[in-house]
Design an enzyme around this catalytic site. Structure first.
Site, PDB file in Angstrom:
ATOM      1  N   SER A 100      -7.791   0.486   3.124  1.00  0.00           N
ATOM      2  CA  SER A 100      -8.172   0.212   1.793  1.00  0.00           C
ATOM      3  C   SER A 100      -9.421  -1.048   1.749  1.00  0.00           C
ATOM      4  CB  SER A 100      -6.959  -0.465   1.113  1.00  0.00           C
ATOM      5  OG  SER A 100      -7.386  -1.253  -0.185  1.00  0.00           O
ATOM      6  N   SER A 101     -10.009  -1.062   0.909  1.00  0.00           N
ATOM      7  CA  SER A 101     -11.180  -1.923   0.528  1.00  0.00           C
ATOM      8  C   SER A 101     -10.634  -3.336  -0.137  1.00  0.00           C
ATOM      9  CB  SER A 101     -12.225  -1.484  -0.231  1.00  0.00           C
ATOM     10  OG  SER A 101     -12.898  -0.359   0.725  1.00  0.00           O
TER      11      SER A 101
ATOM     12  N   GLY B  36     -13.456  -2.461  -7.484  1.00  0.00           N
ATOM     13  CA  GLY B  36     -14.791  -1.779  -6.997  1.00  0.00           C
ATOM     14  C   GLY B  36     -14.968  -0.745  -5.994  1.00  0.00           C
TER      15      GLY B  36
ATOM     16  N   THR C 277      -4.151  -1.094  -7.500  1.00  0.00           N
ATOM     17  CA  THR C 277      -4.630   0.203  -7.796  1.00  0.00           C
ATOM     18  C   THR C 277      -4.076   1.336  -7.945  1.00  0.00           C
ATOM     19  OG1 THR C 277      -6.960   1.285  -7.172  1.00  0.00           O
ATOM     20  CG2 THR C 277      -5.407   0.677  -5.471  1.00  0.00           C
TER      21      THR C 277
ATOM     22  N   ASN D 133      -6.382   4.051  -7.390  1.00  0.00           N
ATOM     23  CA  ASN D 133      -7.488   4.628  -6.838  1.00  0.00           C
ATOM     24  C   ASN D 133      -8.589   4.880  -7.611  1.00  0.00           C
ATOM     25  OD1 ASN D 133      -9.089   5.181  -4.479  1.00  0.00           O
ATOM     26  ND2 ASN D 133      -8.463   7.330  -4.446  1.00  0.00           N
TER      27      ASN D 133
ATOM     28  N   ASP E 258      -8.118   8.328   0.433  1.00  0.00           N
ATOM     29  CA  ASP E 258      -8.446   7.092   1.106  1.00  0.00           C
ATOM     30  C   ASP E 258      -8.229   7.285   2.475  1.00  0.00           C
ATOM     31  OD1 ASP E 258      -9.779   5.639  -0.819  1.00  0.00           O
ATOM     32  OD2 ASP E 258      -8.138   4.135  -1.015  1.00  0.00           O
TER      33      ASP E 258
ATOM     34  N   THR F 152      -9.173   0.068 -10.163  1.00  0.00           N
ATOM     35  CA  THR F 152      -8.443  -1.067  -9.331  1.00  0.00           C
ATOM     36  C   THR F 152      -8.607  -2.196 -10.615  1.00  0.00           C
ATOM     37  OG1 THR F 152      -9.001  -0.247  -7.231  1.00  0.00           O
ATOM     38  CG2 THR F 152      -8.388  -2.428  -7.497  1.00  0.00           C
TER      39      THR F 152
ATOM     40  N   ARG G 234       0.915  -1.107  -0.018  1.00  0.00           N
ATOM     41  CA  ARG G 234      -0.029   0.187   0.070  1.00  0.00           C
ATOM     42  C   ARG G 234       0.890   1.055  -0.032  1.00  0.00           C
ATOM     43  NH1 ARG G 234      -4.925   2.069  -1.709  1.00  0.00           N
ATOM     44  NH2 ARG G 234      -6.225   2.528   0.052  1.00  0.00           N
TER      45      ARG G 234
END
Length: 586
Positions: free
Chosen positions: A455-456, A475, A402, A404, A426, A384, A110
């Site tokens: 993050s997701s 997504g 990603t 973003n 984010d 992403t 990340r």
């Protein structure tokens, strides 16, 4: 006291009414576990969002590499052919399973916050409101990239092939170009105003004098040189030396502030994945700074008490939405970078905690989100990309990467070809103010120098005695619920192709609404949900009666049936340029 009694009464009703697994299901599972199973897969399966990236992965396998070499090749190729979704200027999460040792490892690549971006009021306008343009566009929107460090780390620690070999397809694609596809052209149009602010970006995307169009060949010679630098010099080829100096100069020229020390000091983190059980499956998934694994643990463990497949569709969706609502509420308040924030992960992922959340769900009525506490409870789409791999040795990889939003920050520092991310959005840049995906955050996800934003992204494995599945999707904030629905599909016995094609719906606590793809919820189901008290947001084309299609995500999945010893690979049918393939071992 009255509220406490009401909660207790509701919990009692729900506990009595919650169905458990049927005895015949338990028997079927026991019988299946007695069947002989294969020790290794019959070949390699790769699913990615672009056929050229999938081919790059098989090239690495053909050269004698393993799934981890293939992952480096696929990741780098996607960084070239999917600038709309990922790239060297972004980051990602690599979930790996080493078949020789049985070890699972989560590689956190990340992005991190530059020190200058953590100053007070950096992202606020003169009125004290969040400056959305600064948070999502240009140099202040970008965190220090992590993907190049991940490519080097995976190659050196887990692969067999040199970077010169695994990065060769990406270098060729950048230098010789690839055909522009519809999603790339459409994404550029959506971001053209921002993309065309910056000299370095115009040099790439307007090289022939006009924006990218379907069928044209997009060449990125500067990106090819950056990839060559990484292939030759590894970590230093990006984070030190000429490329680093060009990145720093490009950010500074547009008013941003990075330092050479921040670039050279970037490191990936190896973390222990999250693990939990769901009805005969072990789920191995992403820990913080991903919020996905914790949310999956909560949602699946909440839902584990119901035989979802036997329920009417409206009630099944209702219960799933209520599980989503509760998991996203906890995400908002508790989760962040584990190097900076103490989180009650053991409690949040405990089955007993999930049982407590389940007890607050009414079987036939929605729980308004504002009735779930808006303060922390004291506790002791197309952006992403994802790919999935299983090789003939049983190694497996799930990677979500990603920049973003579409084309990240829009900024390419001249001479690098590297499109920088806009991941700073984010963070909770203004506590309680939603980001571009409508997700809120508070102190746990506040920006600090060197911190990784929440993050997701949720790369995941599902493992039972008879089957192994690898899956993930892009997504934004919907990633977690799309992976959830995919896992429920596998648990229901669907094959990989049907899992990738499953219709999708979503709830994220705030805003308090159920959203869905076109056709995901029939009118009867939507009406039934509304009668339960849900606010259902129908896709624009369903409201207007138009012919357009409102779809989400780009799920890529592979699976290995150990009883039949067969492999499957599936690329989301929503994405026409994706490719999933299986090749038998020779």
């Amino acid at each position: 006291m009255r509220e406490a009694l009401r909660t207790l009464a509701l919990a009692t009703v729900l506990f009595i009414g919650a169905p458990t697994l049927h005895a015949e299901e338990v028997q079927r599972t026991a019988e299946a576990r007695q069947a002989p199973v294969a020790d290794t897969p019959p070949g390699t399966a790769i699913a990615s969002a672009h056929s050229l990236a999938t081919q790059a992965g098989f090239d690495a396998i053909d050269a004698g590499g393993n799934a981890f070499d293939a992952a480096v090749a696929v990741s780098a190729a996607l960084a070239v052919v999917e600038p709309i979704s990922s790239g060297l200027g972004g980051g990602g999460f690599f979930l790996l399973h080493d078949a020789d040792t049985g070890r699972d490892v989560f590689i956190d690549a990340r992005e991190t916050a530059p020190a200058a971006s953590a100053g007070e009021g950096v992202y606020l306008d003169a009125d004290g409101k969040l400056d959305r343009d600064r948070a999502t566009n240009g140099p202040w929107a970008a965190g220090i990239p992590g993907l190049p460090a991940a490519l080097v780390h995976v190659a050196q620690e887990y692969g067999r092939l040199p970077l010169q070999r695994t990065l060769a397809p990406a270098i060729r694609l950048a230098r010789e170009g690839f055909p522009v596809y519809e999603r790339l052209e459409r994404g550029y149009r959506a971001r053209a105003e921002v993309m065309e602010r910056y000299d370095g970006t115009r040099a790439v995307y307007l090289a022939d004098g006009d924006p990218p169009e379907v069928g044209e060949t997009l060449k990125q010679p500067e990106l090819a040189r950056t990839l060559e630098s990484i292939a030759r010099d590894g970590f230093d080829g990006f984070y030190r030396g000429d490329i680093a100096q060009r990145l720093l100069a490009g950010v500074e020229a547009e008013g941003g502030r990075w330092t050479a020390e921040e670039l050279a000091g970037y490191r990936v983190r190896e973390r222990e994945p999250l693990r939990f059980d769901y009805n005969g499956w072990q789920v191995v998934t992403a820990p913080p700074p991903s919020s996905g694994g914790v949310a999956l643990a909560q949602m699946l463990q909440i839902l584990s008490a119901w035989d979802l497949e036997a329920l009417p569709e409206a009630q099944r969706v209702h219960l799933t939405v209520e599980a989503m609502r509760r998991a996203y509420r906890d995400r908002t308040f508790y989760l962040g970078d584990p190097d900076f924030v103490d989180m009650p992960l053991a409690l949040l992922t405990d089955p007993d905690y999930a049982a407590g959340l389940r007890a607050t769900i009414h079987p036939d009525k929605a729980t308004p989100s504002d009735l779930l506490s808006g303060q922390p409870t004291p506790l002791e789409d197309e952006e992403t990309t994802h790919f999935s791999i299983i090789d003939a040795e049983g190694n497996r990889v799930a990677v979500t990467q990603t920049v973003n939003l579409l084309f990240g920050s829009g900024l390419v520092p001249p001479g690098t070809g590297v499109l920088l991310n806009n991941e700073m959005d984010d963070f909770a840049l203004k506590p309680g103010t939603p980001n571009a995906f409508g997700v809120m955050g508070f102190d746990a996800n506040a920006v600090e120098p060197g911190k990784r934003m929440l993050s997701s992204m949720t790369p995941s494995f599902m493992v039972s005695d008879e089957q192994v599945a690898v899956l993930g999707t892009p997504g934004g904030s919907r990633i977690i619920t799309m992976v959830l629905l995919g896992m429920l599909g596998y648990a229901d016995g669907l094959d990989a192709a049907n899992v990738a094609a499953l219709p999708r719906y979503h709830h994220q606590w705030m805003p308090d609404e159920v959203s869905a793809e076109t056709g995901a919820l029939s009118l009867d189901v939507a009406t039934a949900l509304e009668a339960m008290g849900h606010s259902v947001k129908r896709p624009p084309d369903e409201v207007t009666g138009g012919a357009s299609s409102h779809t989400w995500g780009n799920l890529q999945t592979v699976s290995w049936d150990r009883v039949e010893n067969t492999l499957e690979a599936a690329s989301d049918p929503r994405n026409p340029v994706g490719e999933a393939a299986v090749r038998r071992a020779e």
